[in-house]
Motif scaffolding. Structure first.
Motif, PDB file in Angstrom:
ATOM      1  N   ALA A 131      90.979 -20.070 -58.854  1.00 54.48           N
ATOM      2  CA  ALA A 131      89.764 -20.896 -58.962  1.00 54.48           C
ATOM      3  C   ALA A 131      88.614 -20.281 -58.165  1.00 54.48           C
ATOM      4  CB  ALA A 131      90.054 -22.309 -58.474  1.00 54.48           C
ATOM      5  N   GLY A 132      88.936 -19.752 -56.984  1.00 53.18           N
ATOM      6  CA  GLY A 132      87.900 -19.183 -56.125  1.00 53.18           C
ATOM      7  C   GLY A 132      87.259 -17.949 -56.742  1.00 53.18           C
ATOM      8  N   LEU A 133      88.074 -17.147 -57.428  1.00 53.75           N
ATOM      9  CA  LEU A 133      87.549 -15.936 -58.056  1.00 53.75           C
ATOM     10  C   LEU A 133      86.580 -16.306 -59.183  1.00 53.75           C
ATOM     11  CD1 LEU A 133      87.823 -12.965 -57.642  1.00 53.75           C
ATOM     12  CD2 LEU A 133      89.688 -12.915 -59.295  1.00 53.75           C
ATOM     13  N   LEU A 134      86.964 -17.290 -59.981  1.00 50.88           N
ATOM     14  CA  LEU A 134      86.080 -17.749 -61.062  1.00 50.88           C
ATOM     15  C   LEU A 134      84.780 -18.303 -60.482  1.00 50.88           C
ATOM     16  CD1 LEU A 134      88.562 -19.475 -63.546  1.00 50.88           C
ATOM     17  CD2 LEU A 134      87.347 -17.315 -63.819  1.00 50.88           C
ATOM     18  N   ALA A 135      84.914 -19.136 -59.451  1.00 51.20           N
ATOM     19  CA  ALA A 135      83.720 -19.731 -58.831  1.00 51.20           C
ATOM     20  C   ALA A 135      82.834 -18.639 -58.244  1.00 51.20           C
ATOM     21  CB  ALA A 135      84.135 -20.724 -57.753  1.00 51.20           C
ATOM     22  N   ALA A 136      83.448 -17.650 -57.620  1.00 51.77           N
ATOM     23  CA  ALA A 136      82.681 -16.572 -56.996  1.00 51.77           C
ATOM     24  C   ALA A 136      81.917 -15.776 -58.049  1.00 51.77           C
ATOM     25  CB  ALA A 136      83.609 -15.656 -56.201  1.00 51.77           C
ATOM     26  N   PHE A 137      82.563 -15.470 -59.177  1.00 56.06           N
ATOM     27  CA  PHE A 137      81.882 -14.760 -60.265  1.00 56.06           C
ATOM     28  C   PHE A 137      80.728 -15.582 -60.797  1.00 56.06           C
ATOM     29  CE2 PHE A 137      85.195 -11.510 -60.849  1.00 56.06           C
ATOM     30  CZ  PHE A 137      84.364 -10.442 -61.101  1.00 56.06           C
ATOM     31  N   ARG A 161      83.704 -17.598 -50.503  1.00 57.30           N
ATOM     32  CA  ARG A 161      82.748 -16.858 -49.681  1.00 57.30           C
ATOM     33  C   ARG A 161      83.057 -15.353 -49.673  1.00 57.30           C
ATOM     34  NH1 ARG A 161      78.248 -17.820 -49.844  1.00 57.30           N
ATOM     35  NH2 ARG A 161      77.195 -16.314 -48.556  1.00 57.30           N
ATOM     36  N   SER A 162      84.311 -15.020 -49.366  1.00 61.85           N
ATOM     37  CA  SER A 162      84.690 -13.602 -49.301  1.00 61.85           C
ATOM     38  C   SER A 162      84.522 -12.931 -50.650  1.00 61.85           C
ATOM     39  CB  SER A 162      86.152 -13.449 -48.872  1.00 61.85           C
ATOM     40  OG  SER A 162      86.370 -14.087 -47.663  1.00 61.85           O
ATOM     41  N   ALA A 163      85.008 -13.593 -51.704  1.00 60.77           N
ATOM     42  CA  ALA A 163      84.962 -12.973 -53.029  1.00 60.77           C
ATOM     43  C   ALA A 163      83.514 -12.824 -53.494  1.00 60.77           C
ATOM     44  CB  ALA A 163      85.762 -13.805 -54.032  1.00 60.77           C
ATOM     45  N   LEU A 212      90.765  -9.338 -51.883  1.00 61.28           N
ATOM     46  CA  LEU A 212      92.088  -9.409 -51.253  1.00 61.28           C
ATOM     47  C   LEU A 212      91.981  -9.996 -49.844  1.00 61.28           C
ATOM     48  CD1 LEU A 212      95.062  -8.671 -51.742  1.00 61.28           C
ATOM     49  CD2 LEU A 212      94.627  -6.522 -50.564  1.00 61.28           C
ATOM     50  N   ALA A 213      90.959  -9.579 -49.107  1.00 64.41           N
ATOM     51  CA  ALA A 213      90.757 -10.129 -47.765  1.00 64.41           C
ATOM     52  C   ALA A 213      90.574 -11.639 -47.840  1.00 64.41           C
ATOM     53  CB  ALA A 213      89.544  -9.478 -47.106  1.00 64.41           C
ATOM     54  N   GLY A 214      89.834 -12.090 -48.852  1.00 67.80           N
ATOM     55  CA  GLY A 214      89.623 -13.520 -49.040  1.00 67.80           C
ATOM     56  C   GLY A 214      90.924 -14.253 -49.305  1.00 67.80           C
ATOM     57  N   ILE A 215      91.774 -13.649 -50.131  1.00 67.98           N
ATOM     58  CA  ILE A 215      93.060 -14.275 -50.448  1.00 67.98           C
ATOM     59  C   ILE A 215      93.916 -14.381 -49.178  1.00 67.98           C
ATOM     60  CG2 ILE A 215      95.219 -13.981 -51.733  1.00 67.98           C
ATOM     61  CD1 ILE A 215      93.543 -12.691 -53.983  1.00 67.98           C
ATOM     62  N   SER A 242      88.432  -6.000 -45.113  1.00 71.70           N
ATOM     63  CA  SER A 242      87.086  -6.536 -45.175  1.00 71.70           C
ATOM     64  C   SER A 242      86.331  -6.228 -43.903  1.00 71.70           C
ATOM     65  CB  SER A 242      87.163  -8.048 -45.375  1.00 71.70           C
ATOM     66  OG  SER A 242      86.069  -8.663 -44.757  1.00 71.70           O
ATOM     67  N   ARG A 243      85.259  -5.462 -44.054  1.00 68.33           N
ATOM     68  CA  ARG A 243      84.434  -5.181 -42.884  1.00 68.33           C
ATOM     69  C   ARG A 243      83.227  -6.126 -42.837  1.00 68.33           C
ATOM     70  NH1 ARG A 243      86.404  -1.329 -45.092  1.00 68.33           N
ATOM     71  NH2 ARG A 243      88.354  -0.998 -44.048  1.00 68.33           N
ATOM     72  N   SER A 244      82.974  -6.756 -43.979  1.00 66.77           N
ATOM     73  CA  SER A 244      81.720  -7.514 -44.067  1.00 66.77           C
ATOM     74  C   SER A 244      81.852  -8.956 -43.578  1.00 66.77           C
ATOM     75  CB  SER A 244      81.226  -7.517 -45.506  1.00 66.77           C
ATOM     76  OG  SER A 244      82.258  -7.924 -46.368  1.00 66.77           O
ATOM     77  N   VAL A 245      83.007  -9.571 -43.792  1.00 67.32           N
ATOM     78  CA  VAL A 245      83.119 -11.000 -43.523  1.00 67.32           C
ATOM     79  C   VAL A 245      83.490 -11.285 -42.077  1.00 67.32           C
ATOM     80  CG1 VAL A 245      84.033 -13.169 -44.392  1.00 67.32           C
ATOM     81  CG2 VAL A 245      83.948 -11.188 -45.875  1.00 67.32           C
ATOM     82  N   LEU A 246      84.361 -10.450 -41.503  1.00 69.73           N
ATOM     83  CA  LEU A 246      84.878 -10.752 -40.166  1.00 69.73           C
ATOM     84  C   LEU A 246      84.333  -9.786 -39.115  1.00 69.73           C
ATOM     85  CD1 LEU A 246      88.549 -11.357 -41.181  1.00 69.73           C
ATOM     86  CD2 LEU A 246      86.909 -13.045 -40.447  1.00 69.73           C
TER      87      LEU A 246
END
Lengths: 218, 235
Positions: free
Chosen positions: A23-29, A104-106, A145-148, A214-218
């Motif tokens: 669901a998160g991937l769809l929402a992110a797209f 957020r991550s995706a 993947l980091a988001g997952i 992930s270097r961007s989120v954390l």
């Protein structure tokens, strides 16, 4: 010592993460591609469970899914089943609380793909969905993947919303965080120590892995 | 003979207003102007990556924008981007094959190999874009844009990412190729030498308006306005 809480936690978190990942991937797209008035409002609403106290999120879920709730009421009338105080309720609570982290991550990962890549694929004849599959996903997979992984970490640590929605029923809804609370409250320190150590180790491993991707989120 | 490409576009962005027309035969047209003149915007509007507020784009008689709207995927337009936009997760061969959407795999591979040879990229098939030179990247981008046999080729500052000597060399190589394609080619540049050496027809775009068009030598020798004179002064 009982392995019940660990196994239950893994079952609940894995299921919740699978739901959240899809669901998160769809929402992110959708969010990454959409331009509409009020987009930032929608984004804020989706992120709300990240900042709300989990008990508040849980309270809303009870209102929504309870026997007289908006969704739960219809479900109960049709099937005679209610999700409250079942292990499935723990899945719902974990999923809702970890959903914003995944989105957020995706979304960040998807938006960081060079727009020229997307335009280029478009000009070569590919539809949006095809471009997402062949170009955007392969270029954004690390952040996704980091988001997952982060979603899983958040899911396995879920306490407040789970307590509200699933209660703390030994052998049924006592995931690790709830079992830790129960053990400590009843003075079973050896069980509490063990569960705390396991949860800490698991979280450290997952967080390290997520940060690696992930270097961007954390 | 009516022109292969006919464009009349009006579009407004915050603080910028485009109102320009051009028509081009099966030749190399150069859209020349300073940065901020609306050159790239015009390419994006022709390609259909953006919808113009008003106007018409007609390619070989088919209306792409205007009374009809053809999505960019179906326009049969090859587009080479400023930074080449090669897919970093694909090899050189895969990048070129990607352009042959809809072709059976075997045919696409054969055609890609032929283009790789034509662009003198043999030996690089398995390499990733980050491990080849700027000039090679550009040739891959051309091969990828041409494999589907487009009816129009759009080039956005295609040589700007290359350094001096490579740039002149690539320009000469590709000029020959582009002339042999037999389709209209529209190239955007802010480099006068590049415009003069490539253009069969030149359009001077300043502030969102085509102020003059014609053969480059005509424009340089007889600028129609002070702004064009200023911009085309040699040196």
């Amino acid at each position: 010592m009982s392995w019940g809480p660990l196994l239950l936690s893994l079952k609940v978190s894995l299921l919740a993460t699978a739901l959240v990942a899809a669901a998160g991937l769809l929402a992110a797209f959708a969010l990454a591609n959409a331009r509409f008035r009020g987009k930032s409002l929608v984004e804020s609403a989706l992120l709300l469970p990240m900042v709300l106290p989990p008990t508040v999120t849980g309270y809303y879920l009870v209102l929504l899914l309870g026997r007289h709730g908006l969704l739960g009421g219809s479900l109960y009338r049709w099937t005679g089943w209610n999700v409250l105080f079942t292990w499935q309720a723990a899945v719902v609570a974990s999923a809702v609380v970890s959903f914003p982290i995944m989105v957020r991550s995706a979304q960040t990962a998807i938006e960081s793909v060079d727009p020229e890549m997307v335009d280029s694929s478009t000009m070569l004849g590919y539809t949006r969905a095809e471009t997402a599959l062949y170009v955007v996903l392969p270029l954004a997979w690390q952040g996704i993947l980091a988001g997952i992984m982060l979603a899983f970490t958040r899911a396995i640590g879920e306490f407040g919303a789970t307590l509200m929605l699933a209660g703390n029923i030994p052998g049924r809804t006592d995931t690790m965080p709830l079992a830790i609370y129960a053990s400590a409250a009843s003075g079973d320190w050896s069980q509490a120590h063990l569960l705390v150590a396991m949860l800490t180790a698991l979280s450290v491993v997952l967080l390290t892995a997520a940060r690696h991707y992930s270097r961007s989120v954390l | 003979m009516s022109a292969a490409l006919e464009v009349r576009l009006q579009h407004a962005l915050p603080g910028f207003d485009l109102d320009a027309a051009l028509s081009l035969g099966r030749e190399i047209g150069v859209l020349f102007g300073p940065s901020g003149a609306g050159k790239s915007l015009m390419l994006r509007l022709i390609a259909g990556l953006m919808r113009p507020r008003e106007g018409e784009v007609r390619l070989n008689g088919r209306i792409l924008s205007g009374t009809a709207w053809v999505p960019p995927q179906e326009r049969r337009i090859g587009y080479v981007f400023q930074h080449h936009a090669l897919f970093p997760h694909m090899s050189v061969l895969e990048n070129v094959v990607y352009g042959a959407r809809g072709l059976p795999r075997e045919k696409a591979l054969a055609e890609a190999r032929r283009l790789i040879q034509e662009f003198r990229l043999e030996g690089l098939e398995a390499r990733r874009p980050k491990s080849i030179s700027g000039g090679q990247k550009q040739r891959v981008a051309f091969a990828r844009a041409l494999i589907a046999k487009p009816e129009l080729l759009l080039l956005d500052e295609p040589f700007s990412a290359l350094d001096g000597p490579t740039r002149v060399h690539m320009r000469d190589c590709l000029a020959r190729l582009m002339r042999s394609l037999g389709i209209p080619v529209l190239l955007v540049t802010h480099d006068l030498a590049e415009a003069r050496s490539l253009a069969e027809r030149m359009f001077v775009l300043i502030g969102g308006r085509v102020l003059q068009h014609g053969r480059p030598e005509e424009i340089v020798q007889e600028p129609a306005s002070e702004a064009v004179r200023e911009l085309t002064r040699a040196g």
